[in-house]
Scaffold this motif. Structure first.
Motif, PDB file in Angstrom:
ATOM      1  N   GLU A 132       0.733  -1.171  -0.080  1.00  0.00           N
ATOM      2  CA  GLU A 132       0.036  -0.032  -0.170  1.00  0.00           C
ATOM      3  C   GLU A 132       0.962   1.259   0.232  1.00  0.00           C
ATOM      4  OE1 GLU A 132      -2.329  -0.258   3.560  1.00  0.00           O
ATOM      5  OE2 GLU A 132      -3.999  -1.804   2.605  1.00  0.00           O
ATOM      6  N   THR A 133       1.803   1.152   0.853  1.00  0.00           N
ATOM      7  CA  THR A 133       2.784   2.341   0.845  1.00  0.00           C
ATOM      8  C   THR A 133       3.479   2.600  -0.521  1.00  0.00           C
ATOM      9  OG1 THR A 133       3.021   1.864   3.248  1.00  0.00           O
ATOM     10  CG2 THR A 133       4.464   3.601   2.428  1.00  0.00           C
ATOM     11  N   GLU A 134       3.907   1.491  -1.021  1.00  0.00           N
ATOM     12  CA  GLU A 134       4.711   1.524  -2.379  1.00  0.00           C
ATOM     13  C   GLU A 134       3.685   2.283  -3.234  1.00  0.00           C
ATOM     14  OE1 GLU A 134       5.999  -2.058  -3.698  1.00  0.00           O
ATOM     15  OE2 GLU A 134       7.593  -2.398  -1.965  1.00  0.00           O
ATOM     16  N   LYS A 135       2.464   1.973  -3.011  1.00  0.00           N
ATOM     17  CA  LYS A 135       1.487   2.339  -4.285  1.00  0.00           C
ATOM     18  C   LYS A 135       1.256   3.950  -4.182  1.00  0.00           C
ATOM     19  CE  LYS A 135      -0.803  -1.944  -5.270  1.00  0.00           C
ATOM     20  NZ  LYS A 135      -1.867  -2.723  -5.110  1.00  0.00           N
ATOM     21  N   ILE A 136       1.262   4.191  -2.694  1.00  0.00           N
ATOM     22  CA  ILE A 136       1.095   5.869  -2.344  1.00  0.00           C
ATOM     23  C   ILE A 136       2.303   6.686  -2.971  1.00  0.00           C
ATOM     24  CG2 ILE A 136       1.161   7.610  -0.516  1.00  0.00           C
ATOM     25  CD1 ILE A 136      -1.448   6.045   0.046  1.00  0.00           C
ATOM     26  N   ALA A 170       4.265   5.527  -5.345  1.00  0.00           N
ATOM     27  CA  ALA A 170       4.260   5.555  -6.858  1.00  0.00           C
ATOM     28  C   ALA A 170       3.194   6.603  -7.425  1.00  0.00           C
ATOM     29  CB  ALA A 170       3.933   4.117  -7.351  1.00  0.00           C
TER      30      ALA A 170
END
Lengths: 210, 400
Positions: free
Chosen positions: B227-231, B233
C-alpha cells in the motif's frame, strides 16, 4: 439501530469500526445484511461489504441513467480528491519518520504534528503544499501553521477518511474509508499502468541493458 | 557465602562494571584492558564470567556473552537457539551410559547419569518454554515497536524460519527409542515419559499453531508495504505533473469499479420532475415524497416488521425535511449578509455532512424561482475538466 444504519447508508456514509462501531457490529450479522439489502433494493441500492470491515451503499445492477451519471460524478469527485490526500499521506509519513502509510485506526494528534512541523522547515513547506490543494478551504496568506494544519485535517475529516475523536485535544482517528481509498489507488495504479518502486528499478535495468 | 549474598555481589559487580562489560563483549577477539574496580573483576573472574589473559587484560567467557545476549533479547529478539539435535544426542548417550551402569550394578555411576539426564531434561524444557513464550510474545505484541516496517518484515521472516526449524526438529525426535530404557527404570520413566514427552508435545503444538499466525502477520505487513509503495508511486506520478483517470470508462467498467458507491438517496427524492427525463427516477422521487407525506415510509414499515427494536422515535426524517429548516435559516441569513453555503453550514450543529447539505441545496435552489446558485471551486485546477463543487454561492434575486 437499523434505522440509523439505513439513514447512514442512504446518506453516502461509510460504516466502519471507527465511524460507527455499533452499526458495524450489527452489519456483521447476515440477517441484518439481508434486511438492509432488502430495504435498499427498492431504491436501486445494495449493501457493499468490504471484508466485513467496511460497509457502504452502491448501485444495483439495474442502473438507471441517473445512477450511471452519479457513479461518473463519484469517480470525478474521488479522482479530484486523490492527489491532495496522497500529498497529505506523504507529509504524515515524513513527519512521523515512518515507512508505512496511515492505517485504519491510527491516531493523529494535531498538537504533535504541529510541534514537529514548527521545528522543521521542510515539513512547513510540505504543509503549505498540501494546504494549497483545491479540496481544502482557501486560507489567508498570513495564516499560521496551526491554521493550515487545522484546515487540512478538517478537510480530510469532511471527506470521511479521519474522524475527530477528541474535540478538546484535537485527536483524530483514521476511519475504514482509508481501506476504500487504497482500493481506489489500486484501480488507478492498474488503469494508468503506474510502476511501483521495484518495477521502476527493474524497468530501468532493462532499459540500460537495451 | 550464601546464594543471596553471591547474587548481591554479582549485581554489584555487573552494575559497577556495566560500561566495561559492554565494551568487552562488543569486541569478541581483543582482550580488554581493565584499569579499576579490581574487586568486582575478581568476583566475575572467580565465577567464570571473565578470564585473565596477561597483565590487566581480560576476555569474556561464553557465560558472559550468553548473559549479555539474554539481557538484550527483548530489544533485538535474537538469542542463541538451543540445539535440539545436540541436546537429544547427549541425552541418549547419558541414557545408554546409565543403562550400562545399571546392568553392571554401579549405583554411583547410575545416579550420576540420572542426575545429568535430569539436568538435560530441565534445560531443554526451560529453553523451549522461553522460546515458545518469546514467539508468542512477538505475535501478541505484533513484533513490538521497530524502527521501520522493513525491519519488522525481516524480523517476522526470521521468526517464521526459526519457528519452522523448531517444529521440524521437535517432530523429528525419536522419543519412542527412549521407551525401552524408561520402562526399565521408574525414575527415568517419570523424567522422560511423564515430564519431558508431554511437554515436548505441548511445545510442538504451540509452535505449530504459532506458524500460521506469524505468516498472517507477515502477509499483513507485506500488504501494508505494498500500500505504501503504491502511495509513493502515485505521488511520483503526480509530481511529474501527470493526471489520472481521464479516460472514458464504459458504463460496465464504472459499475463494476470501486467508484460504484451510491450518492445520497435524497438526490433522487429531490429531483425536480419537470427537469428529469428519467421516468424511473421521477417515479421514485414521487413515491418517496408521497410516502413522506403519509409518514409511512418503506423504511418504517420494514423496521416494524423486524424483530429488531429501535428505541428512537419512529418518525421518518429523511434528509430533505431535516435540512429544510436549515434552508429557511440560510435564506434568512442571506437576506442579512452574504454567506456561502459551507460558511453557513460550518456554524450549524447537524449530524449531516456538509457534502449532503451541498448536494441537497444544489437541487433545492433550482426549485425556487427567486433563487439562483453558483458553484464555487476553491482552487481552479486547469487539468480537470469536471470540477467537484466545494461550496455554493446562493443569490436571492426576487425573493423566495
Amino acid at each position: 439501530m437499523l434505522r440509523e444504519i439505513l439513514e447512514a447508508l442512504i446518506n453516502q456514509e461509510f460504516i466502519c469500526e471507527i465511524s460507527n462501531p455499533r452499526a458495524l457490529d450489527q452489519l456483521k450479522k447476515e440477517s441484518v445484511q439481508k434486511y438492509i439489502n432488502d430495504s435498499l433494493n427498492p431504491y436501486g441500492r445494495q449493501l457493499t461489504n468490504q471484508d466485513n470491515r467496511l460497509f457502504y451503499a452502491s448501485y444495483t445492477d439495474e442502473l438507471t441513467k441517473k445512477d450511471r451519471r452519479e457513479i461518473k460524478i463519484n469517480l470525478e469527485n474521488t479522482r479530484d480528491n486523490i492527489e491532495p490526500i496522497i500529498h497529505f499521506l506523504i507529509l504524515i509519513m515524513k513527519i512521523n519518520e515512518s515507512d508505512i502509510t496511515l492505517q485504519v485506526g491510527d491516531i493523529i494528534k494535531q498538537s504533535d504534528l504541529l510541534y514537529r512541523i514548527e521545528n522543521n522547515s521542510s515539513f512547513e513547506d510540505g504543509l503549505k503544499k498540501v494546504v494549497n490543494q483545491k479540496i481544502f478551504k482557501s486560507i489567508k496568506a498570513g495564516a499560521s501553521n496551526g491554521d493550515r494544519l487545522e484546515n487540512i485535517l478538517s478537510g480530510i475529516e469532511r471527506l470521511g477518511y479521519i474522524k475527530l475523536e477528541n474535540v478538546d485535544s484535537r485527536i483524530y482517528r483514521v476511519t475504514g474509508k482509508m481501506d476504500y481509498y487504497h482500493k481506489v489507488i489500486d484501480f488507478i495504479i492498474e488503469n494508468e499502468s503506474i510502476l511501483l518502486d521495484e518495477e521502476v528499478s527493474t524497468a530501468d535495468q532493462q532499459e540500460m541493458l537495451l | 557465602m550464601s546464594a543471596a549474598s553471591n547474587l548481591k555481589s554479582f549485581a554489584n559487580a555487573i552494575s559497577t562494571c556495566a560500561e566495561d562489560i559492554d565494551a568487552l563483549t562488543s569486541n569478541h577477539s581483543d582482550p580488554y584492558l581493565f584499569e579499576k574496580n579490581s574487586k568486582h573483576w575478581d568476583f566475575l573472574q572467580t565465577h567464570g564470567f571473565i578470564y585473565h589473559c596477561g597483565d590487566s587484560y581480560y576476555k569474556g567467557t561464553p557465560s558472559l556473552y550468553e548473559l549479555v545476549a539474554n539481557l538484550g533479547m527483548r530489544s533485538t529478539m535474537r538469542r542463541v537457539a538451543p540445539d535440539i539435535n545436540d541436546w537429544y544426542e547427549t541425552l541418549e548417550t547419558d541414557i545408554e551410559h546409565m543403562a550400562e551402569a545399571t546392568s553392571v550394578g554401579d549405583e554411583n555411576s547410575r545416579k550420576n547419569h540420572l542426575q545429568r539426564i535430569d539436568y538435560h531434561v530441565a534445560l531443554m524444557i526451560n529453553s523451549l518454554e522461553k522460546e515458545v513464550l518469546d514467539i508468542e510474545y512477538s505475535i501478541n505484541s505484533k513484533l513490538g515497536k521497530m524502527e521501520s516496517l522493513k525491519a519488522k518484515v525481516n524480523e517476522n521472516k526470521r521468526l517464521i524460519s526459526r519457528t519452522h526449524l523448531f517444529v521440524v526438529k521437535l517432530s523429528s525426535l525419536k522419543m519412542d527409542r527412549l521407551i525401552p530404557y524408561a520402562n526399565k527404570d521408574f525414575q527415568l520413566r517419570t523424567m522422560l515419559l511423564m515430564n519431558m514427552s508431554p511437554r515436548i508435545s505441548e511445545y510442538s503444538y504451540r509452535l505449530s499453531s504459532a506458524l500460521p499466525r506469524l505468516e498472517k502477520m507477515l502477509y499483513q505487513s507485506q500488504q501494508k508495504t505494498k500500500e505504501t509503495e503504491k502511495i509513493w508511486a502515485l505521488y511520483r506520478h503526480f509530481e511529474s505533473s501527470k493526471q489520472c483517470l481521464q479516460d472514458d470508462f464504459s458504463d460496465e467498467e464504472i459499475q463494476e469499479s470501486i467508484f460504484n458507491s451510491a450518492m445520497p438517496l435524497i438526490m433522487s427524492a429531490s429531483l425536480d420532475s419537470n427537469k428529469c427525463e428519467d421516468k424511473e427516477i421521477i417515479s421514485i422521487a414521487e413515491n418517496l415524497k408521497r410516502r413522506m407525506e403519509k409518514d409511512t415510509s418503506l423504511l418504517t414499515e420494514n423496521i416494524e416488521k423486524t424483530k429488531y427494536i429501535d428505541t428512537k422515535d419512529d418518525t421518518v426524517d429523511f434528509v430533505e425535511p431535516v435540512l429544510y429548516p436549515y434552508f429557511i435559516d440560510f435564506i434568512k441569513t442571506l437576506s442579512k449578509k452574504p454567506c456561502s453555503a459551507m460558511e453557513f453550514w460550518d456554524k450549524q450543529s447537524s449530524n449531516y455532512s456538509g457534502r449532503s447539505w451541498l448536494m441537497w441545496l444544489t437541487l433545492e435552489v433550482d426549485k425556487h424561482k427567486g433563487l439562483s446558485s453558483e458553484s464555487l471551486y476553491l482552487k481552479t485546477a486547469p487539468r480537470c475538466a469536471n470540477q467537484s463543487i466545494y461550496d455554493l454561492k446562493v443569490c436571492v434575486t426576487n425573493g423566495s
